[in-house]
Design a protein around this motif. Structure first.
Motif, PDB file in Angstrom:
ATOM      1  N   ARG A   8       0.837  -1.207   0.000  1.00 17.76           N
ATOM      2  CA  ARG A   8       0.000   0.000   0.000  1.00 17.76           C
ATOM      3  C   ARG A   8       0.867   1.250   0.000  1.00 17.76           C
ATOM      4  N   LEU A   9       1.895   1.244   0.838  1.00 17.57           N
ATOM      5  CA  LEU A   9       2.762   2.422   0.934  1.00 17.57           C
ATOM      6  C   LEU A   9       3.528   2.633  -0.375  1.00 17.57           C
ATOM      7  N   GLU A  12       1.317   4.241  -2.883  1.00 12.82           N
ATOM      8  CA  GLU A  12       1.053   5.659  -2.609  1.00 12.82           C
ATOM      9  C   GLU A  12       2.280   6.513  -2.915  1.00 12.82           C
ATOM     10  N   ILE A  13       3.452   5.968  -2.698  1.00  7.81           N
ATOM     11  CA  ILE A  13       4.674   6.686  -3.078  1.00  7.81           C
ATOM     12  C   ILE A  13       4.713   6.847  -4.599  1.00  7.81           C
ATOM     13  N   GLN A  16       2.925   9.724  -6.191  1.00  8.43           N
ATOM     14  CA  GLN A  16       3.572  11.032  -6.110  1.00  8.43           C
ATOM     15  C   GLN A  16       4.474  11.316  -7.304  1.00  8.43           C
ATOM     16  N   HIS A  32      13.410   7.384  -2.637  1.00  8.02           N
ATOM     17  CA  HIS A  32      12.614   7.519  -1.408  1.00  8.02           C
ATOM     18  C   HIS A  32      12.720   6.254  -0.555  1.00  8.02           C
TER      19      HIS A  32
ATOM     20  N   THR B  42       2.670  18.173  -3.166  1.00  8.26           N
ATOM     21  CA  THR B  42       2.519  16.719  -3.241  1.00  8.26           C
ATOM     22  C   THR B  42       1.102  16.406  -3.686  1.00  8.26           C
ATOM     23  N   ASN B  43       0.950  15.296  -4.344  1.00  5.69           N
ATOM     24  CA  ASN B  43      -0.381  14.880  -4.790  1.00  5.69           C
ATOM     25  C   ASN B  43      -1.185  14.384  -3.600  1.00  5.69           C
ATOM     26  N   TYR B  44      -2.472  14.665  -3.636  1.00  6.62           N
ATOM     27  CA  TYR B  44      -3.365  14.207  -2.574  1.00  6.62           C
ATOM     28  C   TYR B  44      -3.588  12.703  -2.702  1.00  6.62           C
ATOM     29  N   VAL B  45      -3.390  12.003  -1.619  1.00  9.64           N
ATOM     30  CA  VAL B  45      -3.656  10.565  -1.594  1.00  9.64           C
ATOM     31  C   VAL B  45      -4.782  10.323  -0.594  1.00  9.64           C
ATOM     32  N   PRO B  46      -5.986  10.047  -1.069  1.00  6.01           N
ATOM     33  CA  PRO B  46      -7.095   9.862  -0.126  1.00  6.01           C
ATOM     34  C   PRO B  46      -6.897   8.616   0.721  1.00  6.01           C
ATOM     35  N   LYS B  48      -7.593   5.106   2.479  1.00  6.40           N
ATOM     36  CA  LYS B  48      -8.264   3.882   2.039  1.00  6.40           C
ATOM     37  C   LYS B  48      -9.331   3.463   3.052  1.00  6.40           C
ATOM     38  N   GLU B 147      -3.362   0.308  10.309  1.00  2.00           N
ATOM     39  CA  GLU B 147      -1.957   0.363   9.908  1.00  2.00           C
ATOM     40  C   GLU B 147      -1.742   1.400   8.805  1.00  2.00           C
ATOM     41  N   HIS B 148      -2.792   2.110   8.385  1.00  2.00           N
ATOM     42  CA  HIS B 148      -2.617   3.100   7.322  1.00  2.00           C
ATOM     43  C   HIS B 148      -1.663   4.202   7.775  1.00  2.00           C
ATOM     44  N   SER B 149      -0.915   4.740   6.818  1.00  2.00           N
ATOM     45  CA  SER B 149       0.070   5.752   7.182  1.00  2.00           C
ATOM     46  C   SER B 149       0.311   6.684   6.008  1.00  2.00           C
ATOM     47  N   ASP B 150       0.991   7.777   6.312  1.00  3.37           N
ATOM     48  CA  ASP B 150       1.329   8.762   5.293  1.00  3.37           C
ATOM     49  C   ASP B 150       2.437   8.210   4.396  1.00  3.37           C
ATOM     50  N   TRP B 151       2.343   8.446   3.083  1.00  3.09           N
ATOM     51  CA  TRP B 151       3.290   7.850   2.138  1.00  3.09           C
ATOM     52  C   TRP B 151       4.716   8.354   2.358  1.00  3.09           C
ATOM     53  N   ALA B 152       4.856   9.630   2.735  1.00  2.00           N
ATOM     54  CA  ALA B 152       6.195  10.218   2.781  1.00  2.00           C
ATOM     55  C   ALA B 152       6.903   9.927   4.096  1.00  2.00           C
ATOM     56  N   ASN B 154       5.505   7.801   6.684  1.00  2.42           N
ATOM     57  CA  ASN B 154       4.990   6.602   7.349  1.00  2.42           C
ATOM     58  C   ASN B 154       4.348   6.955   8.697  1.00  2.42           C
TER      59      ASN B 154
END
Lengths: 71, 188
Positions: A8-9, A12-13, A16, A32, B42-46, B48, B147-152, B154
């Motif tokens: 998933r990560l 999402e990377i 970008q 990255h 940065t692109n918006y990632v909605p 999940k 467990e969801h997290s920010d792409w950049a 985590n």
């Protein structure tokens, strides 16, 4: 079915960097992952690729392959 | 920085170089090295995460002023008088349809876990959103978050978790439920 966290990560990377040309995008994704990922995450992602890599962004897969250590 | 210098002055603060031989107690006095900030688009990632009929509410977790993070430091102080436990703030409308009154113990369940805590009716939260803090480990707020997290970075996504809230154990005498003030319907 929920994706594994590393997949998933990685997806999402990849989002970008979709706007970049393919080679540059792969380079940025790999950069990255190399800079910020725990090696265990990369190993899990490579294991996912080895198992067929379903639902993984192709650019993220190519980036992970660049980081694969030679056997 | 050398041991000789440390023996002489006790301590020095980085950066310590030929321009600042005794260190730099206060940095950026005359300005920041690359300006006041660098913004990166940065692109918006909605997310999940999705609310469903099974998990119709959104849980967001946060902090309050008197406690710091999991409270390892602040729970040992008199600050506990202000925040002795984590409570689940829930809008009166969401509480009413679940038979929950203020002070009830409720179960809080998400796709990944379940915990229980005391409910506090509050119109600080909009309908459909519940809120709790995570200053008391016994609450187990992180058992529920995903467990969801920010792409950049985590950074875990603690602000969006689909949950369901249900009455666990009523701690309120039955007579009080009947005497509870009815929640006004929208428009009344």
């Amino acid at each position: 079915m929920a994706l594994p966290p590393d997949v998933r990560l990685a997806n999402e990377i990849a989002i970008q960097f979709h706007h970049l040309p393919r080679d540059r995008s792969i380079e940025e994704i790999a950069k990255h992952m190399r800079s910020f990922w725990d090696p265990r995450m990369l190993r899990a992602l490579l294991a996912h690729i080895d198992a067929g890599g379903p639902d993984l962004d192709p650019l993220a897969a190519a980036a992970a392959e660049q980081l694969r250590q030679p056997a | 920085v050398s041991f000789d210098l440390l023996d002489k002055v006790g301590s020095v603060q980085w950066p310590c170089n030929e321009n600042a031989p005794l260190g730099t107690p206060i940095m950026h006095e005359s300005g920041f090295v690359r300006g006041k900030g660098r913004f990166m688009p940065t692109n918006y990632v909605p997310t999940k995460e999705r609310s469903t009929r099974r998990f119709p509410l959104i849980l967001t977790t946060g902090r309050i002023l008197s406690q710091y993070n999991v409270g390892a430091q602040t729970r040992r102080t008199a600050n506990v008088a202000w925040h002795p436990e984590d409570v689940l703030e829930i809008h009166p409308h969401d509480a009413e349809v679940r038979g929950i009154v203020d002070g009830d113990t409720v179960s809080l369940a998400s796709r990944v876990g379940r915990t229980s805590l005391r409910a506090r009716l509050s119109d600080r939260m909009p309908v459909g959103v519940v809120y709790t803090t995570f200053h008391h480990p016994v609450t187990g707020a992180n058992v529920v978050t995903t467990e969801h997290s920010d792409w950049a970075t985590n950074c875990p996504e603690y602000k969006v978790t689909a949950v369901q809230v249900a009455l666990a154990v009523s701690t309120v005498p039955s007579g009080r439920v009947a005497a509870a003030v009815p929640v006004p319907a929208a428009g009344n």
